[in-house]
Design a protein around this motif. Structure first.
Motif, mmCIF file in Angstrom:
data_model
loop_
_atom_site.group_PDB
_atom_site.id
_atom_site.type_symbol
_atom_site.label_atom_id
_atom_site.label_comp_id
_atom_site.label_asym_id
_atom_site.label_seq_id
_atom_site.Cartn_x
_atom_site.Cartn_y
_atom_site.Cartn_z
ATOM 1 N N GLU A 76 0.834 -1.207 0.000
ATOM 2 C CA GLU A 76 0.000 0.000 0.000
ATOM 3 C C GLU A 76 0.868 1.256 0.000
ATOM 4 N N LEU A 118 -5.993 -2.588 0.130
ATOM 5 C CA LEU A 118 -7.016 -2.197 1.107
ATOM 6 C C LEU A 118 -7.930 -3.368 1.424
ATOM 7 N N GLN A 135 -6.259 -5.887 3.643
ATOM 8 C CA GLN A 135 -6.184 -5.462 5.039
ATOM 9 C C GLN A 135 -7.563 -5.318 5.683
ATOM 10 N N ALA A 136 -8.601 -5.741 4.966
ATOM 11 C CA ALA A 136 -9.979 -5.646 5.441
ATOM 12 C C ALA A 136 -10.403 -4.200 5.675
ATOM 13 N N ASN A 137 -9.771 -3.283 4.966
ATOM 14 C CA ASN A 137 -10.161 -1.876 5.031
ATOM 15 C C ASN A 137 -11.239 -1.649 3.960
ATOM 16 N N TYR A 138 -12.415 -2.197 4.235
ATOM 17 C CA TYR A 138 -13.468 -2.197 3.224
ATOM 18 C C TYR A 138 -14.037 -0.802 2.973
ATOM 19 N N ASP A 139 -14.097 0.016 4.006
ATOM 20 C CA ASP A 139 -14.613 1.378 3.799
ATOM 21 C C ASP A 139 -13.682 2.171 2.885
ATOM 22 N N GLY A 140 -12.375 2.049 3.126
ATOM 23 C CA GLY A 140 -11.425 2.722 2.247
ATOM 24 C C GLY A 140 -11.491 2.186 0.826
ATOM 25 N N LYS A 168 -18.876 -7.158 3.512
ATOM 26 C CA LYS A 168 -19.581 -6.287 4.459
ATOM 27 C C LYS A 168 -21.011 -6.767 4.724
#
Length: 604
Positions: free
Chosen positions: A328, A352, A355-360, A389
């Motif tokens: 990243e 993203l 890293q389970a940064n689903y909102d990003g 999600k």
């Protein structure tokens, strides 16, 4: 140099030196001299001249060099006139020092002998060096022209002492003032502190001639022809540039192992060989060794290879190795230089998601889809993020978009069917499943059979029958024996569940005839005979299944059910306990508890 100018300069030097010597010898008696010098400037008699003479510095233009009383002044050209004026200035300067004018002007207190003598001593030294400097100036226009032309061909080198001290400085209250105005940073910007260090190995004159005369023509004609020449030239003390060039030839020919060896050798010879480090990383990356490519690519960046492509390739290597955080960071650096490269943006997106940064990820996807709505990969990634999600309805919308674009895959159609099944939209699920099987063309039989199994387990008998038909249609002549057996068992389950037991038992008997050790088919056959009341036949098949590995627990539960029908609760309880010991399950435990209660009640 003109005669008068030389005489004047020498006179000035001599007077300054003599005056300095006299000052040092008579330090204690100079107060009177200072006062006399002050009076001279006021128009009083000069103690160094005769009575009645006044100290007077002749005007600069009174006497021209080479003439008496200025007779030859018109014959002097413009450059000579300037030179004469400069020399005359030195002469005036020396005369003023001789008469004490400068020392008096610097004297703030006449009685301060020591101060005034030090000032005069310092002023004489200035006169000395000024006279010498003026004496060294060019005296003719031809000499001046020669020096000017020389300065054009060989400009003076900018050293740290002569370099500017600022580079577009920012205000002191600016957030970057501490960095931008730092002298070290300024030197880096100006290139005078080694900011752009030499990252290329040097060639000796003989090596330069060899490279120019032998290698360059071969590279233009056919690079492979240069291999023998370079191999013969490469030695431990030879330039690393030869190893690098040979590595490039191997790289171009996709001879990756040899290319890697050459690049590694070049970096060993010249540790700061930036291009060699970069190409080593690229060769390793091209060879599928992403993890090994990370170090050389990072090294090339540390040596100054700061560009979006290099950062992007380094990010890809990190991503391939599962290092999402590092990937990243590298992708973000790459996007600073190459903000419009979609591969870097999708790479960042994968980081993203990893890293389970689903909102990003969703925020970035919205931006990308606004610009690239035709990119099916973006719609697919967004659908998967929605599923992560727990938003299956939104994921279904994305899959339908892909469907309309004609870019949906069989796997995505299967997932779409699963979503519709969870939403109890069986007709939509059936359409998606059938389209998935047809589009796959029986390339992945397991997926089609899984679809059929899902429908059977959900009790969607009609939909399951339609899928069976589609499977047999698509797999005509391609169905293997194991897949055929599994499909027949699914069809038997549906037949028994829809009241077509006779058809089901015929299919099951056919299966057990082909494979007597098929535990699932034996249990299904036992279920059929138990349903029609033929308990002995059912018991026989359950007992046979209980002896097969992997089917013991299920067969014991079926046996317990038969025993309960015969009111043999104690024996049924033992069978259930044995089944739980082999394979603990909650629903079996609840069944066991009820049977145990009934058994206790009957004993009492």
């Amino acid at each position: 140099m003109s005669g008068l100018g030389c005489v004047q300069a020498i006179a000035a030097v001599s007077q300054a030196v003599n005056r300095s010597v006299r000052i040092n010898l008579n330090m204690q008696t100079n107060v009177t001299n200072e006062l006399s010098a002050a009076n001279e400037l006021r128009g009083q008699p000069c103690p160094r001249k005769g009575a009645g003479e006044r100290c007077r510095v002749p005007p600069r233009a009174e006497v021209a060099p080479g003439s008496a009383g200025g007779a030859g002044k018109a014959a002097v050209n413009a450059p000579q006139s300037k030179r004469w004026r400069a020399q005359r200035t030195a002469f005036d300067f020396a005369k003023r020092l001789e008469c004490g004018g400068f020392s008096t002007a610097f004297s703030f207190r006449p009685s301060n002998n020591l101060w005034n003598e030090q000032v005069k001593w310092f002023s004489h030294r200035i006169a000395l060096f000024t006279a010498i400097g003026l004496w060294l100036l060019p005296t003719t226009s031809s000499e001046a022209q020669s020096r000017r032309s020389s300065s054009k061909t060989t400009p003076p080198a900018i050293t740290e002492a002569t370099a500017p001290t600022t580079f577009a400085p920012v205000a002191e209250n600016h957030p970057l003032a501490g960095v931008w105005n730092d002298p070290g940073f300024v030197r880096q910007l100006l290139g005078s502190y080694g900011f752009l260090a030499d990252h290329e190995p040097r060639l000796t004159p003989e090596e330069q001639q060899f490279y120019r005369d032998k290698i360059v023509p071969l590279l233009r004609e056919d690079p492979k022809k240069a291999i023998p020449e370079l191999e013969a030239r490469i030695k431990p003390d030879a330039s690393a540039l030869f190893d690098f060039t040979l590595g490039n030839i191997h790289f171009q020919a996709e001879n990756l192992p040899d290319a890697v060896k050459c690049f590694e050798q070049a970096t060993l010879k010249f540790a700061n060989f930036r291009r060699a480090w970069k190409n080593l990383g690229l060769a390793l990356l091209r060879d599928g060794k992403q993890d090994e490519a990370i170090m050389p690519l990072a090294r090339s960046i540390a040596l100054g290879e700061v560009d979006g492509r290099t950062y992007g390739l380094l990010a890809f290597a990190h991503l391939s190795a599962g290092r999402f955080v590092a990937a990243e960071a590298a992708y973000r650096q790459a996007l600073l230089f190459e903000p419009d490269i979609l591969d870097f943006q999708t790479g960042l997106l994968k980081c993203l998601v990893g890293q389970a940064n689903y909102d990003g990820a969703l925020a970035l996807l919205e931006e990308l889809l606004h610009k690239h709505a035709e990119r099916d990969a973006l719609w697919a990634i967004q659908a998967n993020v929605f599923l992560q999600k727990n938003q299956p309805a939104k994921a279904a919308v994305n899959f339908e978009v892909l469907r309309r674009l004609g870019k949906i895959t069989p796997e995505q159609l299967g997932t779409l069917g699963d979503i519709y099944m969870m939403e109890e939209a069986r007709d939509l699920a059936l359409t998606a499943y059938q389209e998935s099987i047809e589009q796959d063309g029986w390339q992945r039989p397991a997926r089609a059979l899984r679809t059929a199994d899902i429908l059977v387990s959900r009790g969607a008998w009609d939909e399951a029958k339609s899928v069976f038909e589609k499977v047999r249609e698509v797999s005509a002549g391609k169905l293997e024996a194991a897949d055929e057996m599994k499909l027949m068992k699914l069809e038997a389950k549906v037949a028994m569940s829809t009241g077509a037991g006779e058809t089901a038992i015929l299919v099951l008997e056919k299966i057990t005839g082909r494979n007597p050790l098929d535990g699932e088919a034996l249990i299904l056959a036992g279920d059929y005979f138990a349903r029609i009341g033929e308990l002995e036949k059912a018991e026989f098949r359950y007992d046979a299944a209980a002896k097969l590995s992997g089917f013991e627990a299920d067969a014991l539960v079926k046996q317990a059910q038969l025993l309960i029908k015969s009111a043999k609760y104690t024996q049924a309880l033992e069978a259930l306990k044995q089944a739980q010991k082999l394979k603990p399950r909650d629903h079996v435990q609840r069944f066991l508890d009820r049977v145990e209660q009934i058994a206790l009640a009957r004993r009492s």
